[in-house]
Write an enzyme that holds these catalytic residues in place. Sequence first.
Site, mmCIF file in Angstrom:
data_model
loop_
_atom_site.group_PDB
_atom_site.id
_atom_site.type_symbol
_atom_site.label_atom_id
_atom_site.label_comp_id
_atom_site.label_asym_id
_atom_site.label_seq_id
_atom_site.Cartn_x
_atom_site.Cartn_y
_atom_site.Cartn_z
ATOM 1 N N CYS A 1 0.879 -1.176 0.000
ATOM 2 C CA CYS A 1 0.000 0.000 0.000
ATOM 3 C C CYS A 1 0.918 1.227 0.000
ATOM 4 O O CYS A 1 1.908 1.263 0.735
ATOM 5 C CB CYS A 1 -0.895 -0.009 1.239
ATOM 6 S SG CYS A 1 -1.950 -1.483 1.331
ATOM 7 N N CYS B 1 2.069 3.159 3.343
ATOM 8 C CA CYS B 1 2.477 2.385 4.519
ATOM 9 C C CYS B 1 3.961 2.014 4.463
ATOM 10 O O CYS B 1 4.457 1.558 3.432
ATOM 11 C CB CYS B 1 1.627 1.121 4.593
ATOM 12 S SG CYS B 1 2.098 0.012 5.945
#
Length: 350
Positions: free
Chosen positions: A122, A125
């Site tokens: 992601c 992140c």
Amino acid sequence: MPVMAERTNIRLLSRQQIRDLVEEMGQPRFRAGQLYQWIWQRGAAHFEEMTNLPKSLRTQLAQRFVIPRIRLDKLTRSVDGTFKLRFRLHDDHLIESVLIPVAKDNRYTLCVSTQVGCSLHCTFCATGKMGLRRQLTVGEIVDQYVLVNRLCQEHYGHPVTNIVYMGMGEPLLNYKNTIESIARIASPDGYHFSPRRITISTAGIAKQIRRLADDSPRVNLALSLHAADDFKRNEIMAINASNNLDALMAALEYFAGKSKGHITFEYIMLKDFNDTLEDATRLAALCRRFPVKVNLIEYNPTGDGLFEKSAESRVNAFAAALAAKRITVTVRRSRGRDIDAACGQLANKR
Ligand code: SAH
């Protein structure tokens, strides 16, 4: 020197396999319960510690098995009381857990990791940038609870009250071990911790959400939503390509129908990306099919400059728009950011 045969991790054995082992070694059946207790409840790291087992049995076990435990490698404390614990695994990988105390509510939340790194990448992140190194075993997940619970007792005179599977990794992609760790933590002959106070957080894997509803219907589920339409979600979460919002909402509806647990949408407020009133309207539309609570999360910078956190006025307007539609919404301020313990920051900067 005699070559020692590779010894097996005894914590990979199920309860039944422990019973079989004890029988095969010619021991009375009650030894299985004693052994199981030492391994899981009493936290033994060596067979010599198991003083209620006969010496000969301890020696035989030690010849065939090991009891790998995670070891505390580094303990950091934030100005806000949040602890970050870095653990070293038997093969020198490092993982992190976080203890977040809210003393006034008597709430002591433990955040556990389920993988070394993560395969999902992601974009917001830090863990995703590591890639997936390996899965954690059941023992390695349970040990985080055992050790942090001990720290919590020592430091705050209170046990851990809530567990969130929100550390490094995607729990539903280490499904078997995640479920098994919960079973051990929750079971009366484990730690008797209520599954109602356990939450699994997932980036959203529809098939596994359905499986969870069937296997472990009492836990709570949090979906890392972060965008309320597929176009935006694809941009920040690659997993959305194979698990789009339609598929996820259908799976969550199934979970809601089967489970007693609560569902939460987690939504990081990203400046000029997903924080407009239009986004709030789309998000509200996703909240109609089942009871759900929305958690607006403050973005924690991961050092790549890709995103910024939304202005407070934006966050408040967004929250108000949801509340106006009778959606339960909370705004979560970050804890532990000064020690890189906040959501999405666990990445073992060495
Ligand atoms: N893989 C699981 C659990 C780990 S992430 C999941 O995706 O839910 C735990 C939570 O932290 C998720 O909601 C995740 O989206 C959020 N998070 C990740 N990076 C973040 C960041 N930079 N700032 C704030 N929250 C973040």
